[in-house]
Design a protein around this motif. Sequence first.
Motif, PDB file in Angstrom:
ATOM      1  N   LYS A 103       0.814  -1.219   0.000  1.00  0.00           N
ATOM      2  CA  LYS A 103       0.000   0.000   0.000  1.00  0.00           C
ATOM      3  C   LYS A 103       0.847   1.268   0.000  1.00  0.00           C
ATOM      4  O   LYS A 103       0.353   2.341  -0.327  1.00  0.00           O
ATOM      5  CB  LYS A 103      -0.957   0.005   1.193  1.00  0.00           C
ATOM      6  CG  LYS A 103      -2.093  -0.976   1.020  1.00  0.00           C
ATOM      7  CD  LYS A 103      -3.039  -0.941   2.206  1.00  0.00           C
ATOM      8  CE  LYS A 103      -4.198  -1.894   1.984  1.00  0.00           C
ATOM      9  NZ  LYS A 103      -5.111  -1.903   3.139  1.00  0.00           N
ATOM     10  N   ARG A 104       2.116   1.164   0.348  1.00  0.00           N
ATOM     11  CA  ARG A 104       3.009   2.328   0.274  1.00  0.00           C
ATOM     12  C   ARG A 104       3.356   2.671  -1.170  1.00  0.00           C
ATOM     13  O   ARG A 104       3.745   3.789  -1.478  1.00  0.00           O
ATOM     14  CB  ARG A 104       4.307   2.071   1.048  1.00  0.00           C
ATOM     15  CG  ARG A 104       4.146   2.055   2.541  1.00  0.00           C
ATOM     16  CD  ARG A 104       3.617   3.361   3.119  1.00  0.00           C
ATOM     17  NE  ARG A 104       4.477   4.490   2.933  1.00  0.00           N
ATOM     18  CZ  ARG A 104       5.340   4.943   3.820  1.00  0.00           C
ATOM     19  NH1 ARG A 104       5.458   4.353   4.978  1.00  0.00           N
ATOM     20  NH2 ARG A 104       6.088   5.980   3.546  1.00  0.00           N
ATOM     21  N   SER A 107       1.108   1.772  -3.872  1.00  0.00           N
ATOM     22  CA  SER A 107      -0.087   1.993  -4.686  1.00  0.00           C
ATOM     23  C   SER A 107      -1.342   1.680  -3.880  1.00  0.00           C
ATOM     24  O   SER A 107      -1.315   0.861  -2.957  1.00  0.00           O
ATOM     25  CB  SER A 107      -0.048   1.079  -5.916  1.00  0.00           C
ATOM     26  OG  SER A 107      -1.235   1.199  -6.671  1.00  0.00           O
ATOM     27  N   ASN A 108      -2.439   2.323  -4.273  1.00  0.00           N
ATOM     28  CA  ASN A 108      -3.746   1.988  -3.701  1.00  0.00           C
ATOM     29  C   ASN A 108      -4.393   0.848  -4.471  1.00  0.00           C
ATOM     30  O   ASN A 108      -5.405   0.307  -4.048  1.00  0.00           O
ATOM     31  CB  ASN A 108      -4.669   3.203  -3.707  1.00  0.00           C
ATOM     32  CG  ASN A 108      -4.200   4.271  -2.745  1.00  0.00           C
ATOM     33  OD1 ASN A 108      -3.692   3.966  -1.672  1.00  0.00           O
ATOM     34  ND2 ASN A 108      -4.361   5.521  -3.133  1.00  0.00           N
ATOM     35  N   HIS A 109      -3.822   0.526  -5.624  1.00  0.00           N
ATOM     36  CA  HIS A 109      -4.362  -0.522  -6.488  1.00  0.00           C
ATOM     37  C   HIS A 109      -3.384  -1.699  -6.474  1.00  0.00           C
ATOM     38  O   HIS A 109      -2.395  -1.697  -7.187  1.00  0.00           O
ATOM     39  CB  HIS A 109      -4.567   0.000  -7.912  1.00  0.00           C
ATOM     40  CG  HIS A 109      -5.398   1.239  -7.958  1.00  0.00           C
ATOM     41  ND1 HIS A 109      -6.752   1.225  -7.729  1.00  0.00           N
ATOM     42  CD2 HIS A 109      -5.067   2.525  -8.182  1.00  0.00           C
ATOM     43  CE1 HIS A 109      -7.223   2.454  -7.815  1.00  0.00           C
ATOM     44  NE2 HIS A 109      -6.218   3.262  -8.082  1.00  0.00           N
TER      45      HIS A 109
END
Length: 188
Positions: free
Chosen positions: A62-63, A65-67
Amino acid sequence: MEIYLIRHTAPDIEKGVCYGQSDLNLKSNYTEEFEAVLNQIQLKKDFKVISSPLKRCVLLAKRFSNHITLDDRLKELNFGDWELNPWNDIPEKDINPWMADFVNIAVPNGESYVELASRVDDFFESITHSKNNQNLIVISHAGPIRVVLSKLLKLPLKDSFSIKINYGDVFHLKKENESLKLITEINL
C-alpha cells in the motif's frame, strides 16, 4: 520489463517461532523500515503492484499503490500443524524427517518446499509470458523469493538457503527475451 521483488519488513513475533502463512502484524517501527525499502527503488516508471495477501506484505504494498493485485501463489510456505509453535517444541519424530528432506517432505497438514516452488514458478511463468510488459513491484516472503533466486542462479532448491534474504530486502529483476535476469548482485 523491470521487476522489483521485495521481502516484507520484520513481523512482530518472537524469535524461534515457526510461522509461514499465519497473518502476523509488523513490528512497531515498520514505517521506518518501509522508508529504507522505498529508498532502494528508483520509481521512474509506472509499476503494477502485486502482493502476497498476508498483511505483513499488503501494508508495504500500500506504500507503493492503492491498487494492489493480491496473489495467493506469493504466500510463504504453509507450515500446517507447526504454525505459531516454537521450533524447539516440534517433536523430533515429526521434524527430523522434514529436516532431512525439506524440499520433498511436506509439513503435517502443510506443504513441501517443492509444492511452494511449483506455485511460485507458476506465478513467475504467468508474468514473464504475459503480453503486458508492465513494470512490477512484487511483495512476498523469503521462501518464494528464494525459489525465484535459486532458479535464476541455477541453484538446486536444497541449496537455496545459502541465499541470504533479510526483512525489507529488494531484488531487481529484468525481463529480457521472455526470461528473467537478476540485476541485483548476490554473494553466496
